[in-house]
Motif scaffolding. Structure first.
Motif, short mmCIF file in Angstrom:
data_model
loop_
_atom_site.label_atom_id
_atom_site.label_comp_id
_atom_site.label_asym_id
_atom_site.label_seq_id
_atom_site.Cartn_x
_atom_site.Cartn_y
_atom_site.Cartn_z
N ASN A 45 0.72 -1.15 -0.03
CA ASN A 45 -0.21 -0.19 0.01
C ASN A 45 1.03 1.18 0.09
OD1 ASN A 45 -2.44 -1.41 -0.16
ND2 ASN A 45 -2.73 -1.40 2.12
N LYS A 46 1.93 1.28 0.70
CA LYS A 46 2.80 2.26 0.93
C LYS A 46 3.41 2.78 -0.51
CE LYS A 46 6.76 4.41 3.48
NZ LYS A 46 7.17 5.05 2.28
N ILE A 47 3.91 1.74 -1.17
CA ILE A 47 4.42 1.74 -2.65
C ILE A 47 3.23 2.56 -3.40
CG2 ILE A 47 5.15 0.47 -4.59
CD1 ILE A 47 6.32 -1.61 -2.56
N LEU A 51 3.65 6.78 -4.77
CA LEU A 51 3.54 7.27 -6.26
C LEU A 51 2.50 8.45 -6.47
CD1 LEU A 51 3.30 3.77 -7.91
CD2 LEU A 51 5.01 5.35 -7.87
N HIS A 52 1.55 8.51 -5.47
CA HIS A 52 0.42 9.51 -5.31
C HIS A 52 0.13 9.91 -4.08
CE1 HIS A 52 -0.49 8.29 -9.62
NE2 HIS A 52 -0.43 7.10 -9.09
N PRO A 53 1.10 10.96 -3.90
CA PRO A 53 0.96 11.63 -2.34
C PRO A 53 -0.32 12.30 -1.88
CG PRO A 53 2.95 12.14 -3.27
CD PRO A 53 2.17 11.60 -4.37
N GLY A 54 -1.15 12.08 -1.04
CA GLY A 54 -2.42 12.62 -0.67
C GLY A 54 -3.65 11.85 -1.25
N ALA A 55 -3.46 10.69 -1.76
CA ALA A 55 -4.14 10.01 -2.38
C ALA A 55 -4.81 9.19 -1.34
CB ALA A 55 -3.67 9.03 -3.67
N THR A 56 -6.24 8.42 -1.45
CA THR A 56 -6.68 7.53 -0.64
C THR A 56 -6.79 6.12 -1.45
OG1 THR A 56 -8.74 8.33 -0.92
CG2 THR A 56 -7.69 9.10 0.94
N ILE A 57 -6.55 5.25 -0.75
CA ILE A 57 -6.94 4.03 -1.47
C ILE A 57 -8.54 3.32 -1.55
CG2 ILE A 57 -6.39 1.22 -1.25
CD1 ILE A 57 -3.81 1.88 -0.20
N THR A 58 -9.02 3.18 -2.57
CA THR A 58 -10.34 2.79 -2.54
C THR A 58 -10.63 1.28 -2.83
OG1 THR A 58 -10.45 3.11 -4.95
CG2 THR A 58 -10.94 5.19 -3.46
#
Length: 101
Positions: A45-47, A51-58
């Motif tokens: 998940n960290k990887i 790649l997309h700082p500030g994004a959230t995993i959906t």
């Protein structure tokens, strides 16, 4: 007759290729990590998030392909753009990082 055999063979190969990919059940993941077959999901998940700082995993999904485990992550960034990131779960190599359309 040869045409029919060729069509049947092509159909069988297509079906087999689809079956070679399967979702890994959540209860199987700890053993895969313990056996060293995949990296911990937190690390994967960290990887994706790096790649997309500030994004959230959906959404996440771990698939067992014939050639190894692939971790698929869907993210939404601060600009509401969706991203698809695929990672080789055994070594953390990013296989795909593209905007979802």
């Amino acid at each position: 007759m040869k045409t029919l055999t060729a069509l049947f063979t092509a159909a069988a190969l297509t079906l087999t290729a689809g079956l070679a990919q399967a979702d890994v059940r959540v209860d199987e993941i700890p053993q895969l990590v313990k056996d060293g077959k995949i990296k911990p999901l937190e690390e994967l998940n960290k990887i994706a998030l790096d790649l997309h700082p500030g994004a959230t995993i959906t959404k996440t999904e771990l698939d067992n392909h014939f050639n190894g485990y692939e971790y698929e992550v869907e993210l939404r960034d601060a600009k509401n753009i969706e991203w698809d990131v695929d990672i080789d779960a055994s070594n953390g190599k990013v296989l795909k990082n593209k905007q979802d359309k």
